[in-house]
Design a protein around this motif. Sequence first.
Motif, PDB file in Angstrom:
ATOM      1  N   TYR A  84       8.653  -4.064  -6.128  1.00 61.14           N
ATOM      2  CA  TYR A  84       7.853  -4.905  -5.244  1.00 61.14           C
ATOM      3  C   TYR A  84       7.825  -6.371  -5.668  1.00 61.14           C
ATOM      4  O   TYR A  84       7.754  -7.260  -4.807  1.00 61.14           O
ATOM      5  CB  TYR A  84       6.420  -4.364  -5.135  1.00 61.14           C
ATOM      6  CG  TYR A  84       5.615  -5.165  -4.142  1.00 61.14           C
ATOM      7  CD1 TYR A  84       5.774  -4.958  -2.772  1.00 61.14           C
ATOM      8  CD2 TYR A  84       4.747  -6.169  -4.565  1.00 61.14           C
ATOM      9  CE1 TYR A  84       5.079  -5.722  -1.848  1.00 61.14           C
ATOM     10  CE2 TYR A  84       4.046  -6.937  -3.648  1.00 61.14           C
ATOM     11  CZ  TYR A  84       4.215  -6.709  -2.294  1.00 61.14           C
ATOM     12  OH  TYR A  84       3.536  -7.474  -1.381  1.00 61.14           O
TER      13      TYR A  84
ATOM     14  N   ASP B 124       5.500  -7.400   4.220  1.00 59.67           N
ATOM     15  CA  ASP B 124       4.135  -6.980   4.562  1.00 59.67           C
ATOM     16  C   ASP B 124       4.090  -5.485   4.869  1.00 59.67           C
ATOM     17  O   ASP B 124       3.138  -4.783   4.487  1.00 59.67           O
ATOM     18  CB  ASP B 124       3.620  -7.778   5.758  1.00 59.67           C
ATOM     19  CG  ASP B 124       3.313  -9.232   5.410  1.00 59.67           C
ATOM     20  OD1 ASP B 124       3.195  -9.545   4.206  1.00 59.67           O
ATOM     21  OD2 ASP B 124       3.210 -10.055   6.343  1.00 59.67           O
ATOM     22  N   ASP B 125       5.124  -4.984   5.549  1.00 61.43           N
ATOM     23  CA  ASP B 125       5.181  -3.551   5.855  1.00 61.43           C
ATOM     24  C   ASP B 125       5.351  -2.723   4.585  1.00 61.43           C
ATOM     25  O   ASP B 125       4.822  -1.607   4.479  1.00 61.43           O
ATOM     26  CB  ASP B 125       6.337  -3.268   6.818  1.00 61.43           C
ATOM     27  CG  ASP B 125       6.075  -3.799   8.223  1.00 61.43           C
ATOM     28  OD1 ASP B 125       4.906  -4.100   8.540  1.00 61.43           O
ATOM     29  OD2 ASP B 125       7.046  -3.924   8.999  1.00 61.43           O
TER      30      ASP B 125
ATOM     31  N   ALA C 107      10.070   2.329   2.491  1.00 59.23           N
ATOM     32  CA  ALA C 107       9.910   1.068   1.763  1.00 59.23           C
ATOM     33  C   ALA C 107      11.241   0.590   1.196  1.00 59.23           C
ATOM     34  O   ALA C 107      11.550  -0.611   1.240  1.00 59.23           O
ATOM     35  CB  ALA C 107       8.881   1.235   0.648  1.00 59.23           C
TER      36      ALA C 107
ATOM     37  N   SER D 101       7.735 -10.200   7.462  1.00 57.00           N
ATOM     38  CA  SER D 101       7.165  -9.030   8.125  1.00 57.00           C
ATOM     39  C   SER D 101       7.526  -7.739   7.393  1.00 57.00           C
ATOM     40  O   SER D 101       6.673  -6.852   7.207  1.00 57.00           O
ATOM     41  CB  SER D 101       7.661  -8.977   9.573  1.00 57.00           C
ATOM     42  OG  SER D 101       7.180  -7.821  10.230  1.00 57.00           O
TER      43      SER D 101
ATOM     44  N   ASP E 222       2.493  -2.831  -4.549  1.00 60.00           N
ATOM     45  CA  ASP E 222       1.862  -4.113  -4.860  1.00 60.00           C
ATOM     46  C   ASP E 222       2.288  -4.538  -6.263  1.00 60.00           C
ATOM     47  O   ASP E 222       2.877  -3.754  -7.018  1.00 60.00           O
ATOM     48  CB  ASP E 222       0.338  -3.987  -4.788  1.00 60.00           C
ATOM     49  CG  ASP E 222      -0.349  -5.312  -4.462  1.00 60.00           C
ATOM     50  OD1 ASP E 222       0.303  -6.373  -4.591  1.00 60.00           O
ATOM     51  OD2 ASP E 222      -1.535  -5.283  -4.086  1.00 60.00           O
TER      52      ASP E 222
ATOM     53  N   GLY F  78       4.781   6.445  -0.930  1.00 57.74           N
ATOM     54  CA  GLY F  78       4.206   5.361  -1.703  1.00 57.74           C
ATOM     55  C   GLY F  78       4.511   5.526  -3.176  1.00 57.74           C
ATOM     56  O   GLY F  78       5.358   6.346  -3.569  1.00 57.74           O
TER      57      GLY F  78
ATOM     58  N   LYS G 256       4.178  -3.532   1.647  1.00 59.47           N
ATOM     59  CA  LYS G 256       2.859  -3.513   1.007  1.00 59.47           C
ATOM     60  C   LYS G 256       1.946  -2.501   1.688  1.00 59.47           C
ATOM     61  O   LYS G 256       1.142  -1.820   1.021  1.00 59.47           O
ATOM     62  CB  LYS G 256       2.239  -4.906   1.043  1.00 59.47           C
ATOM     63  CG  LYS G 256       0.985  -5.035   0.189  1.00 59.47           C
ATOM     64  CD  LYS G 256       0.586  -6.484   0.001  1.00 59.47           C
ATOM     65  CE  LYS G 256      -0.564  -6.607  -0.996  1.00 59.47           C
ATOM     66  NZ  LYS G 256      -0.910  -8.019  -1.289  1.00 59.47           N
ATOM     67  N   ALA G 257       2.083  -2.366   2.996  1.00 56.81           N
ATOM     68  CA  ALA G 257       1.273  -1.391   3.737  1.00 56.81           C
ATOM     69  C   ALA G 257       1.614   0.046   3.347  1.00 56.81           C
ATOM     70  O   ALA G 257       0.812   0.963   3.571  1.00 56.81           O
ATOM     71  CB  ALA G 257       1.466  -1.588   5.238  1.00 56.81           C
ATOM     72  N   GLU G 258       2.796   0.245   2.748  1.00 54.80           N
ATOM     73  CA  GLU G 258       3.176   1.569   2.258  1.00 54.80           C
ATOM     74  C   GLU G 258       2.504   1.892   0.922  1.00 54.80           C
ATOM     75  O   GLU G 258       2.680   2.996   0.394  1.00 54.80           O
ATOM     76  CB  GLU G 258       4.697   1.650   2.100  1.00 54.80           C
ATOM     77  CG  GLU G 258       5.478   1.643   3.402  1.00 54.80           C
ATOM     78  CD  GLU G 258       5.394   2.965   4.143  1.00 54.80           C
ATOM     79  OE1 GLU G 258       5.809   3.999   3.583  1.00 54.80           O
ATOM     80  OE2 GLU G 258       4.889   2.960   5.286  1.00 54.80           O
ATOM     81  N   GLY G 259       1.764   0.936   0.358  1.00 53.62           N
ATOM     82  CA  GLY G 259       1.023   1.189  -0.873  1.00 53.62           C
ATOM     83  C   GLY G 259       1.557   0.484  -2.104  1.00 53.62           C
ATOM     84  O   GLY G 259       1.030   0.674  -3.206  1.00 53.62           O
TER      85      GLY G 259
ATOM     86  N   SER H 202       7.932   8.382   4.342  1.00 53.37           N
ATOM     87  CA  SER H 202       6.958   7.362   3.954  1.00 53.37           C
ATOM     88  C   SER H 202       6.375   7.778   2.610  1.00 53.37           C
ATOM     89  O   SER H 202       5.450   8.582   2.543  1.00 53.37           O
ATOM     90  CB  SER H 202       5.860   7.248   5.017  1.00 53.37           C
ATOM     91  OG  SER H 202       4.921   6.270   4.664  1.00 53.37           O
TER      92      SER H 202
END
Length: 506
Positions: free
Chosen positions: A403, A243-244, A208, A240, A251, A197, A246-249, A195
Amino acid sequence: MKAIKLNKVYIWAIALIMAGCTDLEIEQTDSVFADLSGEFSGVEAGPSLSALYNSVRGQIENQENLYALTEVSTDEFVVPTRGTDWGDNGVWRTLHSHTWSATHQRVKNTWNDMNSNVYNATTIIDSRSNPTPQQAAEAKFLRAYSMFWLIDLFGQVPFRTPDEGPDVNPNVMTRSEAFDFAVTDLTEAIPNLPSTGPSADLVGASKAAGMLLLAKFYLNKHIFTGTGTAAAADMNQVISLVDDIKAEGFDLQAGFFELFTDDVDSETIFFTTSSVGNNIWNGLHYKQIVPDQAGGWNGFTTIAEFYDLFEGDPNINTPGSGQEERRGFVPTDGTNFGIGNGFLIGQQYDANGDPYTDRTGAPLVFTKELPGLLGNNERTGIRVIKYNPANGAFANHKIVLRYADAHLMKAEALMRSGGDATALINELRTLRGATPIGSVTEQDILDERGRELYGEQWRRNDLIRFGQFTAPWSYKEVSGDDTKNLFPIPATAIISNPNLVQNPGY
C-alpha cells in the motif's frame, strides 16, 4: 483429465511450459497439447494456473533476471567485482554502467520468462480450458503483470494464440497496443477477483492487487503510449483506484522493517512464497552468519548518492544516530545476530557485539565509496538489507505489491494533475520518523519513492517516469542516451521472429 496423444505434442509448447515453471514436475495435464493441424484442446485450468504462479514465484525469487534489470541498472544497486568474485563475464558491471547489448544473458532470460508467462496465461484463459471466472481473472492478472514488464523493459510484446503452431511467427504488439490489451485484461479481471483484505492469504491475485497493477499502468501511460505528458484523466484514474484499494482495508502501517516479515500487516497487497534469501545474502559479508546460514555472498552494494537521500549523519548508522527509520541501523550489541536493517555502513559486529574482521584480519568496515566497478576488496560498499535473517535466513515471503507504493502513486498522480501532494508525502514521512517537507516538488516525490521502496523493483520504472534514468551517477559509463530507456530485444528473438524490430540504439 483431458484426453491427449503424446505423439501430437508440439515440442515448442512443452518448451514454453518448462521454461515458465520452477521446481514443479511437468505432467500431461499441465502442458499445452495441440494436434499437428494446430488445433488446441485446452489445458487443465487449475493445475496450469498453479504452475504459472509457481513460475512467477521463481522469477521474483531470482536475483539475476527481472530483479537485475530493474535494480542493478539504477542508482540503488551496484555489484562490483571483488577479485574474481562477482565478475561473471561482466554481466553485473554492464547493467550498472549501461553498456549492455542484445546478447546480455539477463536481458534474454527476462524476455523469455515474461513471454512464457503471457503464453501460458493465454492458454488458461482460453474458453476450451474451461476456467472458472476466478481462474480466468487470476490468469489475466498474471498476464497483465508479465506484459507490464515487457512493455516497460522492451517496448513491444509478441503474442501467440494457442492455435498457432511453431511455423507461425507471433504478431507483435506495439507499446501502445500492449498497454490497451493489458488494461482490458485487468478491467475484465477485477470484478471476478476475490475481495481479500489484509491477511495471510494474499499469495494470489485479489481485487486490490488488480487495482494496484491497473493504477501502475495508468501512472505510466504517458510513457508507455509515447504522449510524453500525463493526462489529468489518467491521473484521476490512479487516485480513484488507490482510494478503492484503501476501501478494501489496506493502509499505511508503522514499523517499517516489521513489514518485511511473514506477519500479517495492513500494507502487503500481494506477496509470493519466494525465498528472500537472495535479498539477504547477496550483499552481506562472508563472515556475517546466523544459525541457519554460514555467511553472505559479499556482492550487492548501493552507491553514496542513493544512501545520501536519507536523513541522518551520512558517516554513521548505529542506533540513536538521528537517522530516519527507513535508513535502518547497524546494531552494536548483537541484536539480530549482529546483522542490521537497512543500510549497513561502518564497523560491523557479531552476535556477541564484538567487531568483525574480514578474512585478512582487517576491521570489517563497510565503506561509502568504491574504487570503481573493478578492484574492490571485501569491505568496499554500503550493504542493503530489508529482510532480516533473524526472521528466517531463507523465509518464503516476498512482497510484490504494497500500500505505501499505492499511497505514493496517489501523491504523484495528484501532483501531475495540478494538485498539492505535500500532505500525502508528509503523512508517510511522519510515520517513518522523517522530518516533514514544507512544499513537495517532483524531485521530492521521486526521492521519497526511493527511500520507501528500495529493493522492491520499482526504481528503474520510477527513474524513467521522472526523466532521470539516463542521468549520470557513480560508476555509470553511459549517460544522456535516451535509447537506454528500453533494453534491446534479445538477438536470438530478432532472428527467430522477423515481426520484431530491434529497439533504437542497438
